[in-house]
Scaffold this active site. Structure first.
Site, PDB file in Angstrom:
ATOM      1  N   ASP A  31       9.897 -48.018  23.363  1.00  0.00           N
ATOM      2  CA  ASP A  31      10.282 -46.663  23.473  1.00  0.00           C
ATOM      3  C   ASP A  31       9.724 -45.924  22.201  1.00  0.00           C
ATOM      4  OD1 ASP A  31      11.879 -47.007  25.832  1.00  0.00           O
ATOM      5  OD2 ASP A  31      13.514 -47.542  24.803  1.00  0.00           O
TER       6      ASP A  31
ATOM      7  N   ASP B 135      20.952 -51.948  28.924  1.00  0.00           N
ATOM      8  CA  ASP B 135      20.202 -50.925  28.767  1.00  0.00           C
ATOM      9  C   ASP B 135      21.485 -49.572  28.670  1.00  0.00           C
ATOM     10  OD1 ASP B 135      17.710 -49.439  29.105  1.00  0.00           O
ATOM     11  OD2 ASP B 135      18.661 -48.576  30.694  1.00  0.00           O
TER      12      ASP B 135
ATOM     13  N   GLU C  44      21.473 -51.567  23.869  1.00  0.00           N
ATOM     14  CA  GLU C  44      20.821 -50.562  23.447  1.00  0.00           C
ATOM     15  C   GLU C  44      21.624 -49.039  23.243  1.00  0.00           C
ATOM     16  OE1 GLU C  44      17.925 -46.938  24.675  1.00  0.00           O
ATOM     17  OE2 GLU C  44      19.275 -48.088  25.914  1.00  0.00           O
TER      18      GLU C  44
HETATM   19  C1  NOJ Z   1      16.242 -47.278  27.541  1.00  0.00           C
HETATM   20  C2  NOJ Z   1      15.052 -48.222  27.689  1.00  0.00           C
HETATM   21  O1  NOJ Z   1      14.794 -48.945  26.759  1.00  0.00           O
HETATM   22  C3  NOJ Z   1      13.954 -47.216  28.481  1.00  0.00           C
HETATM   23  O2  NOJ Z   1      12.713 -47.756  28.367  1.00  0.00           O
HETATM   24  C4  NOJ Z   1      14.466 -46.845  29.643  1.00  0.00           C
HETATM   25  O3  NOJ Z   1      13.513 -45.935  30.054  1.00  0.00           O
HETATM   26  C5  NOJ Z   1      15.797 -46.017  29.432  1.00  0.00           C
HETATM   27  N1  NOJ Z   1      16.661 -46.855  28.712  1.00  0.00           N
HETATM   28  C6  NOJ Z   1      16.581 -45.834  30.665  1.00  0.00           C
HETATM   29  O4  NOJ Z   1      16.748 -47.088  31.479  1.00  0.00           O
END
Ligand code: NOJ
Ligand code: CA
Ligand code: CA
Length: 714
Positions: free
Chosen positions: A339, A240, A268
């Site tokens: 997201d 993440d 990500e």
């Molecule tokens: C990206 C994740 O995909 C999202 O869902 C999350 O809230 C944020 N990072 C913070 O961890």
């Protein structure tokens, strides 16, 4: 006869290892938000449970046991990998009006959240998935723990033992003299207020307590937490928020995880546009050390198919984007995610479902690994039509849809046609509504053709053998004669023509992972490897651990080099494969802060040095304390030099003709103008086997015998 026997025995010894790991490009990833998938155990649903499934900010009951129950369903889609939302123990309070049902607010990186299950459940999930040819990738969140100013206030536990929270941590926080960053276990620099420079990585992302990964305790804690998943059988991680951590620290984390297994790790990196914005440069331009989710191009795909837009423009955008990567085929394409607004909620068209089918087929055929968000196969939408948290409804299971058929058909084709896994990417024809692209890997080819406009007859130049080809999805036909292909395209249609010839020469498609240190195992995927041969890495022969015609497992040898990228070559008899790239690290690396006194220096600076770790330029940040700095994995006990450069992220770098020197013996390395004398070791020499080791052993046996003799006597 003897040599035949030797070959047979060698093959028998080697073969069991192949297949223990997956070549990720041949598979499809299926992300699951565990709380929203399936409730396999009602006894773990509370607290903050909403049995009506109407409050999107509470737990809805899904858990690991539920996921296990649904593995056969997932297998029916042809999926090879499940990416599970974060499983670690999350805070036990609400924050920002929400419970942490999503799993991104961790409090203990060594435990599994009680809503989801136990380590035993996780291990069972891995085993049951493996029986079905599926591996488990875990979402891991090492950038931050949980909200700093509400909920549990950044509370952190080490396997149940309280360590600190954000406020307690403040008391002992100090300003790092080289970075100017206030830090302890966490960074104490407020929230990210500008999306670049120091705040991007050293402040709190949306109020989440930001880890100081260079604190040795934090570094080991986060590494140990991830290793618990590896040791329980996970085959990789989705990391993440990689945009908000030092790349150098991530590299060193990845190397430590890879030293266990040839895992598949991707990041990500949240960036919604494929423009070359500055904040992408570290991961894309020079380093390329980790695959990422293709977030920047996803919006272009959804806009072009879900609203309006030219396929020709899209084709050029995608070609430009993929050209940024050493391994474009290892990046991950997705349409929907937890997201972003789901395609079917975003697309405002009467033919949205047909366009969705096209978009799914495109996701499955572009360069990169397809990621199919849970419920895409069953047209799962949110009744509220928006993004987070409404893009996470309770799963509806239906694998008999047209969407499921498209996913399954192309997932199966991907297993047998390496052009989908490893092929290049060439637009054969594109206009506003029609796009045909070809992908080739050795003797395997695909031609994807789509039409979002009125029915049309198409003729293309195509260098395929004369004949009639059948599309994998609909059975439509394409005839090729003298390098000209003709086909009829319906409205909102997508066709995948394919050739699977026999690959006679060794051809490498990819290396997993493609960053490595000596002693680490890497999996080479490709075709035409035959049954035995040799693998040469950077000119040195690697130890082969297993071999079959499409996968080879080898151990990376130790070598002396100052280069970042080495060639991997497979040799079978007289034939040598194409060179594939491997990013090499010296081994024994520490995540180190490199600091340079900024007196007399200004502007945007970079370093490049005489270690493989420093062979690609690394950008420096300028601190408020008069230093420039960066973080890199550096081999402990090594002297090195760097050259300074100036320039902007996407422009040319100009040398400043300044050489600086350093020696790695701690996690902070301050560079100086004079070469560093390598200190002669003051430590006792390690007793070598056969030398002092034997002497001590003999002495111990002697003492033991004397004691026994004395004891017997009296
Ligand atoms: C990206 C994740 O995909 C999202 O869902 C999350 O809230 C944020 N990072 C913070 O961890
Ligand atoms: Ca449950
Ligand atoms: Ca951070």
């Amino acid at each position: 006869m003897r040599s035949v026997l030797v070959v047979i025995i060698t093959l028998m010894l080697l073969t069991p290892l192949v297949g223990a790991y997956q070549v990720p490009e041949r598979g499809v990833v299926y992300p699951v938000m565990v709380d929203r998938f399936y409730d396999g155990n009602a006894s773990n649903n509370g607290p903050f449970y909403d049995p009506t499934h109407t409050n999107y900010r509470l737990y809805w009951g899904g858990d690991i046991e539920g996921l296990i129950e649904k593995l056969d369903y997932i297998r029916s889609l042809g999926v090879s990998t499940i990416w599970v939302s974060p499983l670690n123990d999350n805070i036990n309070r609400m924050a920002a009006g929400s419970a942490p049902y999503h799993g991104y607010w961790t409090r203990d990186y060594k435990r599994i959240d009680e809503h989801f299950g136990t380590w035993e459940d996780f291990k069972r999930l891995v085993q049951e998935a493996r029986k079905r040819g599926i591996c488990i990738i875990v979402d891991y969140v090492p950038n931050h723990s949980n909200p700093a100013t509400e909920g549990e206030f950044g509370a952190l536990y080490d396997n149940g033992t309280f360590v600190t929270d954000y406020y307690r941590d403040t008391k002992n926080a100090t300003v790092n003299p080289y970075t100017g960053i206030r830090e302890n276990v966490y960074h104490h620099n407020g929230n990210i207020f500008t999306w670049e420079g120091i705040p991007l990585k050293y402040a709190n992302l949306f109020g989440l307590a930001d880890f100081n990964q260079l604190n040795p305790w934090v570094d080991s804690y986060l590494t140990e937490g991830a290793l618990l998943f590896v040791d329980s059988g996970a085959c990789g991680f989705r990391i993440d928020a990689v945009k908000h951590m030092e790349l150098g620290w991530l590299e060193s984390l990845y190397l430590r995880l890879y030293s266990r297994d040839p895992l598949f790790i991707y990041g990500e990196y949240y960036s919604l546009s494929p423009e070359r914005s500055d904040d992408l440069y570290e991961l894309y331009r020079y380093s390329n050390v980790s695959p990422v989710l293709n977030i920047p191009i996803r919006e272009n795909i959804v806009r072009t198919l879900g609203f309006v837009g030219s396929l020709e423009t899209l084709s050029r955008t995608l070609e430009g984007y993929y050209s940024l990567f050493v391994y474009p085929n290892k990046q991950l394409n997705f349409l929907d995610s937890h997201d972003l607004v789901r395609f079917l909620n975003a697309a405002k068209r009467d033919d949205a479902v047909e366009r969705f089918h096209m978009a799914l087929a495109l996701t499955m055929t572009l360069p990169g690994i397809p990621v199919i968000y849970y419920g895409d196969e069953s047209y799962l939408v949110s009744r509220d039509g928006k993004g987070d948290p409404y893009n996470r409804p309770m799963m509806v299971f239906n694998n008999t849809t047209e969407a499921a058929r498209i996913i399954r058909t192309l997932a199966e084709l991907r297993k047998t046609n390496d052009a989908l896994a490893f092929g290049d990417f060439r637009t054969v024809y594109a206009n506003y509504s029609v796009w045909a692209f070809e992908r080739t890997f050795g003797s395997h080819k695909i031609l994807a053709v789509m039409n979002k406009g009125s029915p049309v007859s198409l003729t293309l130049n195509l260098d395929w053998p004369d004949g009639t080809y059948r599309d994998a999805l609909t059975g439509a036909q394409m005839s090729v004669s003298n390098g000209r292909a003709s086909l009829e395209l319906g409205r909102n249609s997508f066709y995948v023509f394919h050739i699977e010839g026999e690959q006679k020469e060794p051809l490498i498609g990819s290396v997993t992972p493609y960053i490595a240190q000596p002693g680490q195992r890497i999996l080479i995927g490709g075709a035409g490897f035959g049954s035995l041969g040799r693998v040469i890495i950077g000119g040195v022969e690697a130890r082969v651990l297993s071999w079959n015609s499409t996968e080879i497992l080898v151990e990376v040898p130790e070598m002396k080099t100052e280069n970042a990228w080495l060639d991997v070559v497979v040799k079978t008899g007289e034939k040598a494969s194409n060179p594939a790239k491997l990013r090499y690290y010296s081994g024994n690396d520490l995540p180190a802060l490199i600091a340079i006194n900024a007196t007399n220096l200004t502007g945007r600076l970079w370093i490049k040095g005489n270690l493989p770790e420093l062979a690609e330029p690394r950008p420096l940040l300028r601190s408020s304390t008069g230093y420039y700095f960066t973080v890199a994995p550096l081999p402990n006990g090594t002297a090195f030099s760097v050259e300074l450069y100036t320039g902007s992220p996407w422009g040319e770098l100009e040398p400043l003709n300044v050489t600086l020197y350093g020696f790695v013996n701690s996690t902070t390395v301050v560079l100086g103008k004079e070469p560093v004398e390598v200190p002669t070791s003051t430590a006792e020499p390690e007793p070598s086997e056969g030398g002092w080791g034997w002497a001590y052993a003999l002495l111990a046996v002697g003492v033991l015998l004397a004691v026994l003799w004395k004891w017997k006597k009296g």
